[in-house]
Scaffold this active site. Structure first.
Site, PDB file in Angstrom:
ATOM      1  CB  SER A 131      -1.050  -0.285   1.041  1.00 50.40           C
ATOM      2  OG  SER A 131      -1.877   0.883   1.075  1.00 50.40           O
TER       3      SER A 131
ATOM      4  CG  ASP B  38      -7.292  -1.964  -3.618  1.00 51.37           C
ATOM      5  OD1 ASP B  38      -8.059  -1.281  -2.924  1.00 51.37           O
ATOM      6  OD2 ASP B  38      -6.094  -2.432  -3.562  1.00 51.37           O
TER       7      ASP B  38
ATOM      8  CG  HIS C 145      -5.918  -1.726   0.020  1.00 51.18           C
ATOM      9  ND1 HIS C 145      -5.380  -1.500  -1.112  1.00 51.18           N
ATOM     10  CD2 HIS C 145      -5.094  -1.285   1.022  1.00 51.18           C
ATOM     11  CE1 HIS C 145      -4.382  -0.647  -0.796  1.00 51.18           C
ATOM     12  NE2 HIS C 145      -4.088  -0.451   0.375  1.00 51.18           N
TER      13      HIS C 145
HETATM   14  C1  MLT Z   1      -1.349   6.095   0.056  1.00 52.62           C
HETATM   15  O1  MLT Z   1      -1.612   6.907   0.395  1.00 52.62           O
HETATM   16  O2  MLT Z   1      -0.205   5.846  -0.291  1.00 52.62           O
HETATM   17  C2  MLT Z   1      -2.504   4.943  -0.701  1.00 52.62           C
HETATM   18  O3  MLT Z   1      -3.730   5.738  -0.560  1.00 52.62           O
HETATM   19  C3  MLT Z   1      -2.493   3.768  -0.049  1.00 52.62           C
HETATM   20  C4  MLT Z   1      -2.874   4.126   1.555  1.00 52.62           C
HETATM   21  O4  MLT Z   1      -1.863   4.144   2.201  1.00 52.62           O
HETATM   22  O5  MLT Z   1      -3.943   3.850   1.827  1.00 52.62           O
END
Ligand code: MLT
Length: 215
Positions: free
Chosen positions: A112, A162, A193
């Site tokens: 992520s 996701d 996710h």
């Molecule tokens: C981010 O902010 O890098 C992406 O939206 C993924 C997350 O951290 O939720």
């Protein structure tokens, strides 16, 4: 058997380092998601790359008290100036840690937010990584910088359900990295996710084919 691990606050990043316990594995640079820390991905690293050295920093940005690797303006909308600055900071940390711990260039394993800064590092500082596993990653820059990735191996694993990463966005990241010369494998699992057992199997099998890179 538990291996000796070190936690350090003396460097630019709070981090954990676990030395390799066996030969032949590239070290992993573990990059956690929003709200994680330097301990989060250690079990994942041990599972998908048994015996590999693990370097796991904590992101230095806080969002409502949750560590991240760079600022965002909204979900999926990144502060690209901050992202650039933080990417160079993290790349400098990895270079220092390689000297301190005597490591070859690591493969990044990011989830992520951690996958997103790993993708940014591939584009801005490709020499720092020997490859990357990007779990639920997005395109980090609206206009990606030109990069020369010289056949670096990259595995992107997305989830078709996701709610945070649109399929088109992950496909664009794969195309950007492939266009810069990386050898990209992009897999999409029928999941959201969060990570699933299928992710673990894919990553373990992919890493097993990636020995320590030549210096
Ligand atoms: C981010 O902010 O890098 C992406 O939206 C993924 C997350 O951290 O939720």
């Amino acid at each position: 058997m538990a291996r000796p691990a070190s936690t350090s606050t003396s460097e630019t990043f709070i981090h954990r380092f676990e030395p390799a316990t066996g030969p032949g594995r590239a070290p992993l640079l573990l990059l956690h998601g929003t709200g994680g820390d330097e301990t989060d991905l250690l079990p994942l690293g041990r599972t998908v790359a048994p015996g590999a050295a693990l370097l796991s920093p904590r992101g230095r940005t806080l969002e409502a008290g949750m560590p991240r690797f760079f600022r965002r303006l909204a979900e999926g909308v990144f502060d690209e100036d901050d992202l650039r600055r933080r990417t160079h900071e993290l790349a400098d940390f990895v270079e220092e840690a390689r000297v301190q711990y005597g490591l070859p260039a690591p493969i990044a394993l990011g989830f992520s937010n951690g996958a997103n800064i790993a993708a940014a590092m591939l584009l801005l500082r490709p020499e720092v990584l020997s490859g990357a596993v990007l779990l639920r990653a997005m395109t980090p820059f609206l206009k990606p910088p030109a990069a020369a990735l010289a056949a670096r191996p990259v595995l992107i694993v997305s989830g078709s359900l996701d709610p945070i990463v649109p399929e088109e966005n992950a496909a664009r990241l794969a195309a950007t990295l492939a266009g810069a010369g990386a050898t990209v494998e992009h897999r999409t699992l029928p999941t959201g996710h969060g990570l699933s057992q299928a992710d673990l199997r894919l990553v373990r099998d992919w890493l097993a084919e990636r020995p320590v890179p030549a210096e």
